[in-house]
Scaffold this motif. Structure first.
Motif, PDB file in Angstrom:
ATOM      1  N   GLY A 295       0.675  -1.153  -0.234  1.00  0.00           N
ATOM      2  CA  GLY A 295      -0.065   0.039  -0.001  1.00  0.00           C
ATOM      3  C   GLY A 295       1.020   1.453   0.112  1.00  0.00           C
ATOM      4  N   ARG A 296       0.398   2.139   1.084  1.00  0.00           N
ATOM      5  CA  ARG A 296       1.248   3.549   1.066  1.00  0.00           C
ATOM      6  C   ARG A 296       2.263   3.368   2.142  1.00  0.00           C
ATOM      7  NH1 ARG A 296      -4.161   5.168   0.957  1.00  0.00           N
ATOM      8  NH2 ARG A 296      -3.981   5.709   3.151  1.00  0.00           N
ATOM      9  N   LEU A 297       2.627   2.097   2.586  1.00  0.00           N
ATOM     10  CA  LEU A 297       3.676   2.184   3.649  1.00  0.00           C
ATOM     11  C   LEU A 297       4.841   1.830   2.980  1.00  0.00           C
ATOM     12  CD1 LEU A 297       1.571  -0.426   6.138  1.00  0.00           C
ATOM     13  CD2 LEU A 297       1.522   2.261   5.982  1.00  0.00           C
ATOM     14  N   PRO A 298       5.914   2.405   3.723  1.00  0.00           N
ATOM     15  CA  PRO A 298       7.389   2.060   3.028  1.00  0.00           C
ATOM     16  C   PRO A 298       7.706   0.758   3.305  1.00  0.00           C
ATOM     17  CG  PRO A 298       7.482   3.533   5.147  1.00  0.00           C
ATOM     18  CD  PRO A 298       5.994   3.383   4.498  1.00  0.00           C
ATOM     19  N   ALA A 299       8.410   0.167   2.489  1.00  0.00           N
ATOM     20  CA  ALA A 299       9.151  -1.226   2.722  1.00  0.00           C
ATOM     21  C   ALA A 299      10.608  -1.465   2.485  1.00  0.00           C
ATOM     22  CB  ALA A 299       8.436  -2.062   1.587  1.00  0.00           C
ATOM     23  N   VAL A 300      11.176  -2.304   3.202  1.00  0.00           N
ATOM     24  CA  VAL A 300      12.669  -2.698   3.225  1.00  0.00           C
ATOM     25  C   VAL A 300      12.628  -4.168   2.706  1.00  0.00           C
ATOM     26  CG1 VAL A 300      14.810  -3.108   4.538  1.00  0.00           C
ATOM     27  CG2 VAL A 300      13.198  -1.056   4.957  1.00  0.00           C
ATOM     28  N   TRP A 301      13.287  -4.470   1.526  1.00  0.00           N
ATOM     29  CA  TRP A 301      13.411  -5.730   1.179  1.00  0.00           C
ATOM     30  C   TRP A 301      14.396  -6.115   0.379  1.00  0.00           C
ATOM     31  CZ3 TRP A 301      13.099  -6.479  -4.416  1.00  0.00           C
ATOM     32  CH2 TRP A 301      12.972  -5.298  -5.122  1.00  0.00           C
ATOM     33  N   ILE A 302      14.431  -7.554   0.349  1.00  0.00           N
ATOM     34  CA  ILE A 302      15.666  -8.181  -0.297  1.00  0.00           C
ATOM     35  C   ILE A 302      14.901  -9.028  -1.522  1.00  0.00           C
ATOM     36  CG2 ILE A 302      17.543  -9.880   0.134  1.00  0.00           C
ATOM     37  CD1 ILE A 302      17.543  -9.088   2.950  1.00  0.00           C
ATOM     38  N   ASP A 303      15.758  -9.254  -2.555  1.00  0.00           N
ATOM     39  CA  ASP A 303      15.499  -9.939  -3.904  1.00  0.00           C
ATOM     40  C   ASP A 303      15.237 -11.254  -3.790  1.00  0.00           C
ATOM     41  OD1 ASP A 303      14.670 -10.484  -6.304  1.00  0.00           O
ATOM     42  OD2 ASP A 303      16.422 -10.050  -7.056  1.00  0.00           O
ATOM     43  N   ASP A 304      14.450 -12.014  -3.078  1.00  0.00           N
ATOM     44  CA  ASP A 304      14.096 -13.282  -2.967  1.00  0.00           C
ATOM     45  C   ASP A 304      13.918 -14.011  -4.122  1.00  0.00           C
ATOM     46  OD1 ASP A 304      14.120 -13.025  -0.238  1.00  0.00           O
ATOM     47  OD2 ASP A 304      12.100 -13.473   0.143  1.00  0.00           O
ATOM     48  N   GLY A 305      13.294 -13.611  -5.265  1.00  0.00           N
ATOM     49  CA  GLY A 305      13.104 -14.254  -6.375  1.00  0.00           C
ATOM     50  C   GLY A 305      14.370 -14.351  -7.049  1.00  0.00           C
ATOM     51  N   GLY A 306      15.153 -13.317  -7.137  1.00  0.00           N
ATOM     52  CA  GLY A 306      16.557 -13.418  -7.827  1.00  0.00           C
ATOM     53  C   GLY A 306      17.439 -14.405  -7.156  1.00  0.00           C
ATOM     54  N   ALA A 307      17.409 -14.442  -5.724  1.00  0.00           N
ATOM     55  CA  ALA A 307      18.230 -15.410  -5.061  1.00  0.00           C
ATOM     56  C   ALA A 307      17.785 -16.976  -5.401  1.00  0.00           C
ATOM     57  CB  ALA A 307      18.157 -15.081  -3.647  1.00  0.00           C
ATOM     58  N   LEU A 308      16.396 -17.027  -5.249  1.00  0.00           N
ATOM     59  CA  LEU A 308      15.942 -18.669  -5.844  1.00  0.00           C
ATOM     60  C   LEU A 308      16.334 -18.857  -7.101  1.00  0.00           C
ATOM     61  CD1 LEU A 308      13.897 -20.657  -6.440  1.00  0.00           C
ATOM     62  CD2 LEU A 308      14.433 -20.500  -4.099  1.00  0.00           C
ATOM     63  N   ALA A 309      16.283 -17.746  -8.192  1.00  0.00           N
ATOM     64  CA  ALA A 309      16.892 -18.160  -9.450  1.00  0.00           C
ATOM     65  C   ALA A 309      18.165 -18.526  -9.580  1.00  0.00           C
ATOM     66  CB  ALA A 309      16.382 -17.071 -10.421  1.00  0.00           C
ATOM     67  N   ALA A 310      19.149 -17.875  -8.839  1.00  0.00           N
ATOM     68  CA  ALA A 310      20.451 -18.448  -8.705  1.00  0.00           C
ATOM     69  C   ALA A 310      20.600 -19.886  -8.081  1.00  0.00           C
ATOM     70  CB  ALA A 310      21.054 -17.259  -7.892  1.00  0.00           C
ATOM     71  N   VAL A 311      19.965 -19.937  -7.010  1.00  0.00           N
ATOM     72  CA  VAL A 311      20.025 -21.401  -6.542  1.00  0.00           C
ATOM     73  C   VAL A 311      19.678 -22.441  -7.476  1.00  0.00           C
ATOM     74  CG1 VAL A 311      18.925 -23.173  -4.785  1.00  0.00           C
ATOM     75  CG2 VAL A 311      19.542 -20.469  -4.163  1.00  0.00           C
ATOM     76  N   ILE A 312      18.449 -22.406  -8.155  1.00  0.00           N
ATOM     77  CA  ILE A 312      18.223 -23.217  -9.185  1.00  0.00           C
ATOM     78  C   ILE A 312      19.048 -23.130 -10.231  1.00  0.00           C
ATOM     79  CG2 ILE A 312      16.235 -24.067 -10.808  1.00  0.00           C
ATOM     80  CD1 ILE A 312      15.707 -24.192  -7.937  1.00  0.00           C
ATOM     81  N   GLU A 313      19.910 -22.418 -10.710  1.00  0.00           N
ATOM     82  CA  GLU A 313      20.877 -22.387 -11.692  1.00  0.00           C
ATOM     83  C   GLU A 313      22.031 -23.118 -11.179  1.00  0.00           C
ATOM     84  OE1 GLU A 313      21.676 -18.461 -12.923  1.00  0.00           O
ATOM     85  OE2 GLU A 313      19.925 -17.893 -13.991  1.00  0.00           O
TER      86      GLU A 313
END
Length: 370
Positions: free
Chosen positions: A158-176
């Protein structure tokens, strides 16, 4: 015993509440003699200032809140929250700000806690964790206008600020990485399906597996060791046994590795294991576990700074933190296909073996999504 109030002091001193407020907050408007008399009465009655009222008065937060919707027993077992809270606490303590932590096991109860805290002026702002798909907490916090920072995302905040880490990119790297080692049937033991980051990782796994031409399956658990063990045994007893399993937390990975070895399956010879979030637990397992490493304490510290700024009336934008990296250890190794080995023993070349995808260097940062 009833806690003394400014009203009690005003009646005892025979002055207005405004005069008491001026005297106790060091503001002009009362004589020195009246100020000393009011302060003496306050000390006699054992009066203490309302920390949140003082925070609102001078613009400084005094207490921030965190509700964790998990069973209390899992909080002590899972290193993630301990690291997150340590990062938050380090930042808040340096600013002389306290952290009010409350546990609940029900989503509606968590929302009720936010409403109670807001009505009672218990906290100046809150951290929101375990973001869910279509999370009802976001609309409630926006309605209350209670300052909040979401640890998670992107999206759904929503309008709340967020602090996040790229989980999708990390999972892709693991599968690769696993595909590069020759694995063609990769499973994942995920956390609860309703969590936003679970869905982000699932989507990344499906897309990456499809791109690399490998089979993938995701099963859901609750982050506990018991659920990780059960899910592992179910996968290994199935008709299409995976040769690699990725776990959404270190607790499930350690339990799953132990369960596989007790079932007579060699790690990493017959089964590769990757844990999510490197921790001391990964080094206690045998073999030591390959793991996705994120600086969780730094994430907590960044979220704490962001919430302090928000409470003080400053603009706060979303922040994507440093990409995770994968730390390779003894639980992953090149997969030797037994069928391929049989072909070699019978005079066939290994040209029939499916070529492996390029493996990413284990210390290479996960690139941003395209």
């Amino acid at each position: 015993m009833k806690r003394p109030t400014i009203d009690d002091i005003a009646r005892r001193a025979g002055v207005s509440k405004g005069a008491v407020s001026f005297a106790l907050n060091g503001r002009p408007g009362v004589s020195s003699e009246t100020r000393r008399r009011i302060q003496a009465i306050a000390a006699e009655l054992g009066w203490q200032p309302n920390s949140l009222a003082r925070a609102l008065f001078d613009g400084r937060p005094d207490v921030l809140g965190l509700v964790v919707d998990r069973p209390a027993r899992t909080l002590g077992l899972e290193p993630f929250f301990m690291q997150l809270i340590s990062g938050i606490e380090a930042t808040l303590s340096a600013a002389s700000v306290g952290l009010l932590l409350q546990m609940t096991e029900d989503h509606e109860d968590e929302i009720a806690i936010y409403r109670k805290w807001w009505a009672q002026h218990r906290v100046a702002g809150v951290f929101v964790v375990d973001l869910r798909v279509q999370d009802a907490r976001i609309a409630v916090l926006e309605e209350l206008r209670l300052p909040a920072v979401v640890i998670g995302g992107p999206g759904g905040t929503g309008r709340l600020p967020a602090v996040w880490i790229d989980d999708g990119g990390a999972l892709a790297a693991v599968i690769e990485h696993l595909a590069g080692l020759g694995h063609r049937r990769i499973a994942r033991v995920a956390g609860p399906e309703e969590l936003m980051h679970t869905g982000v990782r699932t989507a990344a796994m499906r897309a990456t597996a499809a791109r690399l031409g490998v089979e993938s399956v995701t099963v859901y658990a609750d982050y506990s060791g018991e659920s990780g063990e059960r899910a592992t045994l179910d996968l290994l007893r199935g008709p299409d046994r995976p040769t690699a399993i990725v776990y959404d937390n270190d607790v499930m990975a350690v339990a799953g590795t132990a369960a596989a070895r007790e079932a007579g399956i060699s790690v990493p010879g017959e089964l590769a294991v990757v844990a999510w979030d490197d921790s001391a637990l990964c080094l206690l397992a045998r073999p030591h576990l390959t793991a996705v490493s994120r600086d969780i304490a730094a994430c907590g510290a960044h979220a704490a700074r962001a919430l302090l700024d928000l409470v003080r009336g400053r603009e706060v934008a979303d922040a994507r933190l440093a990409n995770p990296r994968m730390v390779s250890r003894g639980s992953t190794a090149p997969y030797m296909n037994p069928f391929s080995e049989t072909l070699k023993l019978n005079g066939f070349s290994d040209a029939m073996t499916i070529p492996a995808a390029r493996a990413r260097r284990v210390d290479e940062p996960v690139p941003p999504p395209s």
